[in-house]
Structures are given as structure tokens and as C-alpha cells.
Design an enzyme around this catalytic site. Sequence first.
Site, short mmCIF file in Angstrom:
data_model
loop_
_atom_site.label_atom_id
_atom_site.label_comp_id
_atom_site.label_asym_id
_atom_site.label_seq_id
_atom_site.Cartn_x
_atom_site.Cartn_y
_atom_site.Cartn_z
N HIS A 1 0.81 -1.22 0.00
CA HIS A 1 0.00 0.00 0.00
C HIS A 1 0.84 1.27 0.00
O HIS A 1 0.29 2.37 0.01
CB HIS A 1 -0.94 0.04 1.21
N ASP B 1 -2.77 -11.12 -1.34
CA ASP B 1 -3.21 -10.54 -0.07
C ASP B 1 -4.72 -10.25 -0.17
O ASP B 1 -5.23 -9.98 -1.26
CB ASP B 1 -2.44 -9.24 0.14
N HIS C 1 -6.21 -7.71 0.65
CA HIS C 1 -6.41 -6.31 0.22
C HIS C 1 -5.82 -6.10 -1.18
O HIS C 1 -4.83 -6.73 -1.54
CB HIS C 1 -5.71 -5.35 1.19
N ASP D 1 -3.76 -12.69 4.94
CA ASP D 1 -4.99 -12.22 5.58
C ASP D 1 -6.29 -12.62 4.88
O ASP D 1 -7.36 -12.17 5.25
CB ASP D 1 -4.94 -10.70 5.80
ZN LIG Z 1 -3.69 -7.18 3.57
#
Ligand SMILES: [Zn+2]
Length: 278
Positions: free
Chosen positions: A134, A170, A172, A259
Amino acid sequence: MTHDSVFVYSEDLLNYKFGKNHPFNQIRLKLTLDLLKNVNAIDDCHIIPPRQAADEELHMIHDPDYVNAVKLAGRGQLPEESCENYGLGTEDTPVFPNMHEASSLLVGGTLAAVDAVMSGRAKHALHLGGGLHHGFRGKASGFCIYNDSSVAIKYMQEKYKARILYVDTDAHHGDGVQWSFYDDPDVCTLSIHETGRYLFPGTGNVNERGQGKGYGFSFNIPVDAFTEDDSWLHAYRTAFREVAEFFKPDVILTQNGADAHYLDPLTHLSSTIKIYRE
Ligand SMILES: [Zn+2]
């Protein structure tokens, strides 16, 4: 000596630490290494140390102003209003002492990993401290200060003239890496993640396909909350195979944040350890 795989580690990686109650805790690196040693899955000869990324390497992706701000913040010298501009000092990404040194060591760990592979020393390299997908050009976001994957991709392009496929599983969306190379046809990004409808960072829709010369080199597979192993693996196998056949990369860099596991408290996917084995 050539190894099948190397593992990047030193205790100094644990210095990337936002605080006692923050969910991102590098202790998982030490626990993983302890487990690997206990089941005789790793020897000391497989372990290589991370190195500090140089400022010039960080600048391949990050604004020098931002790198400077991170240095000042880590010494307690960045005013609060400047912190905000750089995404620092938020609940997600609090300021901590020596954050520049700790963050550039994570980047250097990923650079050590890619050097091990690109130099032929190993076929695979794993750096569990990396994957800070990110991080943006001039802004910290979602636990990520510097984007080690973006820096490593740029580094492999410049040093080894490689075409790179980046695969991000991931939970996200891999937004920072996607935007770093959105207009670059020599880097292909594929992200499989929980839909951004209700989850940070909110991007990663199927229609994000790249721009300019990079159009068609960015792939997104958002999956719904509560997706289980079989559906997830179907999406993963199909997309990975088709994108790799299309792009024919020299090297593959993956971000496998764990995650998507059903026990992860921050996301809503329902995978088990089975997908990580694959
Ligand atoms: Zn993540």
C-alpha cells in the site's frame, strides 16, 4: 553454491514496529522461522540477511521529499501538520523511532531476495518481512511506509532488464504496486483480493486495466466476502496461468499476505491454510 530456495531474515527486521497494540506485528517472522527450524524445513545455510536499501534505490519509486519526511518523523522532528500530508502519524501508520532505518531494511530485504534469484544463487527467495503493497510515491498507507515490491520491481528492470509479473494474493488490493506501474507494459500486475466494496483500500475493480502503453497489463480479480478455498483456488489457478501465458515474464514477484485466512480479524474471506500451501 546454488540453492533451490533462500530465506531472508535477521532479528533487525523486527524493528519495524508501530506499537504494542497495532495489528501489524513482525513477531510473525520469528515465529515462522522457529517453526521451520523445529520441523527441520530450513538450515542456516538457507538464510540470507537483509540489507539497508540506499536512498537512491528508494527514490526509484518514492519522492525524495517523502523519504526525508520519514527520516525526520523517525527522529521526532516532523511537525504534526506535515505528518498528515505524508500519511504518517495516523492510526494505521503511526510514527515510531527510527522508522526510516526499519523501513529501508524491509526494502533491502526484498532487494536481497531478488538479487539471490536474478544472480542465479537461488531459484526462489522468500522475504516474509516484505510485501508492503500500500506504500505510495509520496504517502504512507495501510501499515506500509516504503513499497518494497515496487522498489524491487524497478530495481530488477534497471539492473537486470527483466520483464516482471507481480502477483498479489493478499486479501487487500495491491494498489500501491498497481499504480506504480499502471502505464508500464513491461510490468504486469495481477491482484486477487476481497472486493473493495467494504474493505480498504476500496480499489481493485475489474475495469482497472492499466493506462496508456500499460493498458491491458493490469489485472484485478475481486472476490466476494466469505469466499472459500475451492472458489478462491479456481480464480487463482485460472488467472495466474492465463496471465503468465499471456505476459511470459522473466521473473515473478509474489505478495502472499496471509490475511485471506478465515481467522484474520481485519478481512472477510474464508480461506484456510490450503490456499497458502498452493
Ligand atoms: Zn492485507
